[in-house]
Design a protein around this motif. Structure first.
Motif, PDB file in Angstrom:
ATOM      1  N   ARG A  18       0.837  -1.209   0.000  1.00  0.00           N
ATOM      2  CA  ARG A  18       0.000   0.000   0.000  1.00  0.00           C
ATOM      3  C   ARG A  18       0.865   1.250   0.000  1.00  0.00           C
ATOM      4  N   MET A  21       2.207   1.877  -3.379  1.00  0.00           N
ATOM      5  CA  MET A  21       1.218   2.339  -4.344  1.00  0.00           C
ATOM      6  C   MET A  21       1.305   3.861  -4.487  1.00  0.00           C
ATOM      7  N   GLU A  22       1.808   4.535  -3.465  1.00  0.00           N
ATOM      8  CA  GLU A  22       1.942   5.986  -3.485  1.00  0.00           C
ATOM      9  C   GLU A  22       3.212   6.441  -4.201  1.00  0.00           C
ATOM     10  N   ILE A  80       6.533  -1.000  -6.754  1.00  0.00           N
ATOM     11  CA  ILE A  80       5.529  -2.055  -6.903  1.00  0.00           C
ATOM     12  C   ILE A  80       5.345  -2.380  -8.393  1.00  0.00           C
ATOM     13  N   ASN A  82       3.035  -4.469 -11.529  1.00  0.00           N
ATOM     14  CA  ASN A  82       1.614  -4.723 -11.817  1.00  0.00           C
ATOM     15  C   ASN A  82       1.133  -5.968 -11.075  1.00  0.00           C
ATOM     16  N   LYS A  85       0.454  -4.963  -7.583  1.00  0.00           N
ATOM     17  CA  LYS A  85      -0.814  -4.236  -7.446  1.00  0.00           C
ATOM     18  C   LYS A  85      -1.987  -5.204  -7.418  1.00  0.00           C
ATOM     19  N   TYR A  89      -4.605  -5.715  -4.201  1.00  0.00           N
ATOM     20  CA  TYR A  89      -6.069  -5.633  -4.246  1.00  0.00           C
ATOM     21  C   TYR A  89      -6.723  -6.935  -3.786  1.00  0.00           C
TER      22      TYR A  89
END
Length: 107
Positions: A18, A21-22, A80, A82, A85, A89
């Motif tokens: 997470r 992700m930023e 990160i 793909n 990611k 999720y």
């Protein structure tokens, strides 16, 4: 209340993903971000952080590279992928399911 490692066990991967992700980040910055986001209630142990990022990299969820700092020690940055990611999720869905179940069981 301080958050213990036992309370978050199994979610360290998701927490780190997470943060990534930023944007790309390095170890100390990841740990600082987690500490800040938790309201200074939770700090990953350095060994846990680096064990986790090595495992995430081995699984293809993140990649690492050396930064181009002009001063100080070189930093290893993490980014990160793909695949990471998608995994994040999936973990988020699992967390929401578990959170809803615990809300039901504790009420």
């Amino acid at each position: 209340m301080n958050i213990t490692s036992d309370m978050i066990y199994g979610y360290t991967d998701g927490i780190i993903l997470r943060c990534l992700m930023e944007g790309d980040s390095y170890g100390y910055d990841l740990n600082h971000s987690i500490f800040d986001k938790s309201g200074q209630q939770y700090e990953l142990k350095e060994a846990t952080l680096y064990t986790t990022v090595r495992r995430l990299e081995k699984q293809g969820y993140i990649v690492s590279y050396w930064g181009e700092e002009s001063a100080g020690a070189r930093r290893r940055y993490y980014s990160i992928t793909n695949k990471g990611k998608e995994y994040f999720y999936k973990r988020l869905q699992e967390w929401n399911t578990m959170k809803n179940l615990l809300d039901i069981l504790f009420s």
